[in-house]
Design a protein around this motif. Structure first.
Motif, PDB file in Angstrom:
ATOM      1  N   PRO A   1       0.833  -1.205   0.000  1.00  0.00           N
ATOM      2  CA  PRO A   1       0.000   0.000   0.000  1.00  0.00           C
ATOM      3  C   PRO A   1       0.868   1.257   0.000  1.00  0.00           C
ATOM      4  O   PRO A   1       1.883   1.318   0.707  1.00  0.00           O
ATOM      5  N   VAL A   2       0.486   2.240  -0.793  1.00  0.00           N
ATOM      6  CA  VAL A   2       1.187   3.525  -0.828  1.00  0.00           C
ATOM      7  C   VAL A   2       0.397   4.574  -0.074  1.00  0.00           C
ATOM      8  O   VAL A   2       0.899   5.188   0.865  1.00  0.00           O
TER       9      VAL A   2
ATOM     10  N   PHE B   1      -1.162   1.576  -5.057  1.00  0.00           N
ATOM     11  CA  PHE B   1      -0.397   0.410  -4.617  1.00  0.00           C
ATOM     12  C   PHE B   1       0.843   0.263  -5.492  1.00  0.00           C
ATOM     13  O   PHE B   1       0.845   0.638  -6.661  1.00  0.00           O
ATOM     14  N   ALA B   2       1.889  -0.322  -4.918  1.00  0.00           N
ATOM     15  CA  ALA B   2       3.118  -0.639  -5.641  1.00  0.00           C
ATOM     16  C   ALA B   2       3.376  -2.139  -5.512  1.00  0.00           C
ATOM     17  O   ALA B   2       2.790  -2.809  -4.649  1.00  0.00           O
ATOM     18  N   PRO B   3       4.237  -2.702  -6.362  1.00  0.00           N
ATOM     19  CA  PRO B   3       4.631  -4.103  -6.155  1.00  0.00           C
ATOM     20  C   PRO B   3       5.213  -4.307  -4.763  1.00  0.00           C
ATOM     21  O   PRO B   3       5.847  -3.397  -4.198  1.00  0.00           O
ATOM     22  N   ALA B   4       5.020  -5.477  -4.203  1.00  0.00           N
ATOM     23  CA  ALA B   4       5.316  -5.730  -2.789  1.00  0.00           C
ATOM     24  C   ALA B   4       6.751  -5.424  -2.372  1.00  0.00           C
ATOM     25  O   ALA B   4       6.985  -4.949  -1.272  1.00  0.00           O
ATOM     26  N   ALA B   5       7.739  -5.700  -3.213  1.00  0.00           N
ATOM     27  CA  ALA B   5       9.140  -5.547  -2.816  1.00  0.00           C
ATOM     28  C   ALA B   5       9.693  -4.146  -3.063  1.00  0.00           C
ATOM     29  O   ALA B   5      10.906  -3.932  -2.962  1.00  0.00           O
ATOM     30  N   THR B   6       8.835  -3.190  -3.357  1.00  0.00           N
ATOM     31  CA  THR B   6       9.295  -1.817  -3.598  1.00  0.00           C
ATOM     32  C   THR B   6       9.991  -1.268  -2.359  1.00  0.00           C
ATOM     33  O   THR B   6       9.462  -1.378  -1.251  1.00  0.00           O
TER      34      THR B   6
END
Length: 322
Positions: free
Chosen positions: A117-118, A254-259
């Motif tokens: 989540p961003v 949202f961003a990819p999980a490993a960001t």
């Protein structure tokens, strides 16, 4: 000599330690792609396009908005889940993000673990509407008609959206049979309501307020727990005979999980800045939204709480994946 060795070691070591900081500090290094889970002109698309200029200004790079509608948002979600975790490919989605894992078949990724989540941008109710000429003006009349006409159709922006879940929950609580008709977005269901080809629909104020205002549709009730947004003159389902009924949608990034955390922090700060702009706030409100910034940590907590609520509703309604 020991002093020279220490100085030489520091000279060799310090640049290598500084590289990750420089790489993260250089974000974003190119335009940012934001994949929207729904069709052009719908709620999610409208919100991100209102935010995009200020987000671009805050980040120093253009935002390229791409619509990837379908399957309750899982098409856009799948593309972002598989993208490099560098912050340059993001997902802009709605409350339906929480519903997808329960109602959409054949996901190619682990939805619960694929995203970071961003920030939340806005809150917004959905609204139950009927076509012009439909023999109901209140929720009680709508439910009575559904009892006499099992299989009453209601359109939504798609499988796994708030509209889908709200219709299933209303049918369960009112003990009536409603038929879900999924569209690729709110504007498509709005067109069928306006044309008289669809009896009822559950969608956003962004899609249906213009039709309600010019008499091409009748607003029945809001899905939110309290009256809110540009259709606050309408009653809620909760106050119309179903206490505790509360499905308030939101839009969020949202961003990819490993960001990396510093990248998430920079995106979060940009969202906060964009939502502080008075012109942006007014335009969001005019489109039926309540600007409601919530940062990454607080929004992650919200997701955990609301996912449990969605699971409970799915179990209560017996709604099946499509």
């Amino acid at each position: 000599m020991p002093g020279r060795r220490s100085l030489l070691a520091a000279t060799i070591t310090l640049p290598s330690l500084a590289l990750p900081a420089r790489a993260q500090g250089g974000f974003p290094s190119r335009p940012i792609r934001v994949l929207v889970a729904f069709a052009p002109g719908g709620q999610s698309d409208t919100v991100i396009r209102l935010l995009a200029p200020k987000l671009s200004e805050a980040l120093g790079q253009p935002l390229v908005v791409e619509n990837r509608p379908g399957a309750g948002g899982s098409i856009a979600g799948g593309a972002v889940a598989q993208a490099p975790a560098d912050g340059h490919t993001l997902l802009f989605d709605s409350f339906g993000f929480l519903i997808v894992p329960f109602l959409v078949k054949g996901l190619t990724y682990n939805h619960d673990k694929a995203f970071a989540p961003v920030a939340q941008a806005v809150s917004a109710p959905y609204v139950l509407v009927v076509r012009k000429g439909f023999p109901a003006r209140t929720l009680a009349e709508y439910v009575d008609y559904a009892r006499k006409n099992p299989g009453l159709a209601y359109g939504t922006p798609g499988t796994g959206t708030v509209g889908h879940l709200a219709g299933a929950l209303l049918a369960s609580r009112a003990k009536v049979q409603l038929e879900h008709i999924p569209y690729r977005g709110g504007p498509e269901s709005a067109r069928d309501i306006a044309a008289g080809n669809l009896d009822s629909a559950i969608g956003t104020a962004n899609s249906f307020r213009p039709l309600i205002e010019d008499g091409r549709a009748i607003g029945i009730a809001l899905t939110s727990g309290r009256r809110m947004g540009s259709l606050a003159s309408l009653p809620t389902i909760a106050e119309s005979g179903y206490p505790g009924f509360d499905l308030t949608s939101w839009n969020a990034m949202f961003a990819p999980a490993a960001t990396p955390a510093p990248v998430i922090a920079k995106l979060e700060a940009a969202m906060r800045t964009a939502l502080q702009d008075e012109t942006v706030q007014k335009r969001l409100k005019d489109a039926g939204n309540e600007p409601n910034f919530e940062g990454a940590a607080a929004f992650a907590d919200r997701i955990r709480r609301e996912r449990a609520v969605v699971k409970q509703i799915v179990q209560e309604t017996g709604i099946k994946p499509e």
